[in-house]
Scaffold this motif. Sequence first.
Motif, PDB file in Angstrom:
ATOM      1  N   ALA A  86      24.901  58.484  44.679  1.00  0.00           N
ATOM      2  CA  ALA A  86      23.877  58.441  44.218  1.00  0.00           C
ATOM      3  C   ALA A  86      23.764  59.440  42.203  1.00  0.00           C
ATOM      4  CB  ALA A  86      22.985  60.368  44.844  1.00  0.00           C
ATOM      5  N   ALA A  87      22.683  59.591  41.559  1.00  0.00           N
ATOM      6  CA  ALA A  87      22.752  59.388  40.108  1.00  0.00           C
ATOM      7  C   ALA A  87      21.320  59.295  39.585  1.00  0.00           C
ATOM      8  CB  ALA A  87      24.318  58.960  39.147  1.00  0.00           C
ATOM      9  N   VAL A  88      21.309  59.881  38.302  1.00  0.00           N
ATOM     10  CA  VAL A  88      20.834  59.905  37.130  1.00  0.00           C
ATOM     11  C   VAL A  88      20.085  58.250  36.802  1.00  0.00           C
ATOM     12  CG1 VAL A  88      18.445  60.199  35.551  1.00  0.00           C
ATOM     13  CG2 VAL A  88      19.278  61.940  37.533  1.00  0.00           C
ATOM     14  N   HIS A  89      19.630  57.706  36.586  1.00  0.00           N
ATOM     15  CA  HIS A  89      20.541  55.685  36.500  1.00  0.00           C
ATOM     16  C   HIS A  89      19.407  54.820  36.049  1.00  0.00           C
ATOM     17  CE1 HIS A  89      19.960  53.600  39.463  1.00  0.00           C
ATOM     18  NE2 HIS A  89      20.123  54.792  40.234  1.00  0.00           N
ATOM     19  N   GLY A  90      20.003  54.285  35.777  1.00  0.00           N
ATOM     20  CA  GLY A  90      18.873  52.970  34.595  1.00  0.00           C
ATOM     21  C   GLY A  90      19.200  51.851  33.925  1.00  0.00           C
ATOM     22  N   GLY A  91      18.520  51.110  33.573  1.00  0.00           N
ATOM     23  CA  GLY A  91      19.202  50.134  32.309  1.00  0.00           C
ATOM     24  C   GLY A  91      19.274  50.962  31.335  1.00  0.00           C
ATOM     25  N   ARG A  92      19.688  50.133  30.371  1.00  0.00           N
ATOM     26  CA  ARG A  92      19.822  50.706  28.676  1.00  0.00           C
ATOM     27  C   ARG A  92      19.219  51.508  28.126  1.00  0.00           C
ATOM     28  NH1 ARG A  92      23.916  52.222  25.680  1.00  0.00           N
ATOM     29  NH2 ARG A  92      25.233  50.791  26.945  1.00  0.00           N
ATOM     30  N   GLY A  93      17.354  51.032  28.110  1.00  0.00           N
ATOM     31  CA  GLY A  93      16.374  51.527  27.750  1.00  0.00           C
ATOM     32  C   GLY A  93      16.684  52.814  27.938  1.00  0.00           C
ATOM     33  N   PHE A  94      16.604  53.050  29.325  1.00  0.00           N
ATOM     34  CA  PHE A  94      16.011  54.403  31.054  1.00  0.00           C
ATOM     35  C   PHE A  94      17.435  55.402  29.915  1.00  0.00           C
ATOM     36  CE2 PHE A  94      17.116  57.345  33.840  1.00  0.00           C
ATOM     37  CZ  PHE A  94      15.768  57.817  34.165  1.00  0.00           C
ATOM     38  N   ILE A  95      18.533  54.823  30.082  1.00  0.00           N
ATOM     39  CA  ILE A  95      19.599  55.772  29.759  1.00  0.00           C
ATOM     40  C   ILE A  95      19.916  56.089  28.336  1.00  0.00           C
ATOM     41  CG2 ILE A  95      21.512  54.858  32.222  1.00  0.00           C
ATOM     42  CD1 ILE A  95      22.566  54.018  29.608  1.00  0.00           C
ATOM     43  N   THR A  96      19.392  55.126  27.251  1.00  0.00           N
ATOM     44  CA  THR A  96      19.320  55.789  26.048  1.00  0.00           C
ATOM     45  C   THR A  96      18.034  57.225  25.426  1.00  0.00           C
ATOM     46  OG1 THR A  96      19.181  53.462  25.449  1.00  0.00           O
ATOM     47  CG2 THR A  96      18.943  55.134  23.276  1.00  0.00           C
ATOM     48  N   THR A  97      16.789  56.755  26.516  1.00  0.00           N
ATOM     49  CA  THR A  97      16.039  57.618  26.653  1.00  0.00           C
ATOM     50  C   THR A  97      15.947  58.863  27.427  1.00  0.00           C
ATOM     51  OG1 THR A  97      14.670  56.676  27.735  1.00  0.00           O
ATOM     52  CG2 THR A  97      14.528  55.515  25.152  1.00  0.00           C
ATOM     53  N   HIS A  98      16.945  59.442  27.952  1.00  0.00           N
ATOM     54  CA  HIS A  98      17.200  59.916  29.242  1.00  0.00           C
ATOM     55  C   HIS A  98      18.240  60.870  29.108  1.00  0.00           C
ATOM     56  CE1 HIS A  98      13.660  57.818  30.882  1.00  0.00           C
ATOM     57  NE2 HIS A  98      13.233  58.631  31.267  1.00  0.00           N
ATOM     58  N   PRO A  99      18.976  60.723  27.678  1.00  0.00           N
ATOM     59  CA  PRO A  99      20.325  62.441  28.062  1.00  0.00           C
ATOM     60  C   PRO A  99      21.024  62.807  28.347  1.00  0.00           C
ATOM     61  CG  PRO A  99      19.233  61.602  25.795  1.00  0.00           C
ATOM     62  CD  PRO A  99      18.312  60.538  26.782  1.00  0.00           C
ATOM     63  N   ALA A 100      19.285  63.963  28.846  1.00  0.00           N
ATOM     64  CA  ALA A 100      20.215  64.605  29.340  1.00  0.00           C
ATOM     65  C   ALA A 100      19.673  65.041  30.727  1.00  0.00           C
ATOM     66  CB  ALA A 100      18.476  66.128  28.809  1.00  0.00           C
ATOM     67  N   ASP A 101      19.049  63.645  30.667  1.00  0.00           N
ATOM     68  CA  ASP A 101      18.986  63.632  32.067  1.00  0.00           C
ATOM     69  C   ASP A 101      20.516  63.064  33.771  1.00  0.00           C
ATOM     70  OD1 ASP A 101      16.653  64.629  32.539  1.00  0.00           O
ATOM     71  OD2 ASP A 101      15.547  62.803  32.206  1.00  0.00           O
ATOM     72  N   VAL A 102      20.152  62.050  32.654  1.00  0.00           N
ATOM     73  CA  VAL A 102      22.020  61.730  32.728  1.00  0.00           C
ATOM     74  C   VAL A 102      22.641  62.575  33.208  1.00  0.00           C
ATOM     75  CG1 VAL A 102      21.226  59.241  32.414  1.00  0.00           C
ATOM     76  CG2 VAL A 102      22.328  60.441  30.610  1.00  0.00           C
ATOM     77  N   CYS A 103      22.680  63.520  31.665  1.00  0.00           N
ATOM     78  CA  CYS A 103      23.945  64.558  31.925  1.00  0.00           C
ATOM     79  C   CYS A 103      23.975  65.545  33.965  1.00  0.00           C
ATOM     80  CB  CYS A 103      23.879  65.633  30.550  1.00  0.00           C
ATOM     81  SG  CYS A 103      24.213  64.667  29.412  1.00  0.00           S
ATOM     82  N   SER A 104      22.973  65.272  33.807  1.00  0.00           N
ATOM     83  CA  SER A 104      23.202  66.312  35.191  1.00  0.00           C
ATOM     84  C   SER A 104      23.618  65.691  36.427  1.00  0.00           C
ATOM     85  CB  SER A 104      21.523  66.526  35.543  1.00  0.00           C
ATOM     86  OG  SER A 104      21.216  65.245  36.195  1.00  0.00           O
ATOM     87  N   ASN A 105      24.467  64.453  36.014  1.00  0.00           N
ATOM     88  CA  ASN A 105      24.836  64.367  36.956  1.00  0.00           C
ATOM     89  C   ASN A 105      26.236  64.817  37.668  1.00  0.00           C
ATOM     90  OD1 ASN A 105      23.666  61.634  37.388  1.00  0.00           O
ATOM     91  ND2 ASN A 105      24.121  59.503  35.766  1.00  0.00           N
TER      92      ASN A 105
END
Length: 352
Positions: A86-105
């Motif tokens: 389980a994680a907030v994840h995605g491809g390069r476009g997603f993780i580049t445009t969602h830096p705060a979201d992926v930090c919630s991991n």
Amino acid sequence: MSLESKWKEQNVLVTGGASFIGSHLVDKLVSLGSKVTVVDDLSSGTLKNLSQSKEKINFIKHDLEYTTKEDLKQMFKEKDYVFHLAAVHGGRGFITTHPADVCSNASIDHHVFQACTEANVQNVSFASTACVYPTELQEKIGSDYKLKESDSNPKNLDGYMSADIEYGWGKLNSEIQLLSFVKQYGLKANVLRFVTAYGPRENETHAIIAWIYKALEKMDPYVIWGDGNQERDFTYVSDIVDGCILAAQKITDGTPFNLGTGRRYTVTDVVKMICKVMGWSPSKFEFDTTKPAGALSRALDNTEAKNVLGWEPKVSLEDGLRKTIDWYTKMHNPKGSVNQDLLLEHNTKVPS
């Protein structure tokens, strides 16, 4: 010990089990006779991904970022093994445009590691990423260097470490966090570092599916992010699943293992392979260097996985592409145009 005898009747929990990789892992565990519980908030995964095993599993819809100790206690109670995907994840476009979201991991991972410790699980497998490696080792097109686990060693806290944008730093920090539970509480654990995994059930924010989607929609000119010379190591999902299961059987000290093929392909070459398999080619390729392209050259050294786990990839890129294209073209009806939002947002709802 055979796989069937090892996993039969084991109580296994898979977080993120309705996701792309997670659902394939669930299907494999069910086929081996495990009693599987899936915890997923369905932010990127879908119940459709679990259609093959849905009658044989216990599904819990739950967001592990916003949870309580009592919820965790009930979910993780009496579980033998935990696979934490389980994680907030995605491809390069997603993780580049969602830096705060992926930090919630970080909070998701902490909750899971704490729950595994308190439930005395036999082993927890943590899904990490090749993004934990220093980008300075991936800056030369045509490089023959393969990233080694020691290039980012979470056990060497006095050494230099670096990672690839917020997503990579977050995963590296969670590897360190997991090891802190190993050291302080004796938690049994292992870490798997994935690299450009692909296959059926993946969404369009990820490279391979995005390229297949564009070809299915006959995008012409066909737009490739970056200059097309970026090099990647592509790993088919069934090989990823096999590596996860082997690590869960054999590794308990939190050691990370690379799950990659060690082979490099340029983005342009893979796009052309996809077009060839699909029997269509655009009149022109265009390259959008304003879009995120990631590391220039990335491949993983899988020596440790081969020697210690007895793992090696079985599916060639061409065979994996054919399997993935066959699935995608059966599941998706072309609309005649490319929805750019679909390449950046994994929960964008577009009717099939």
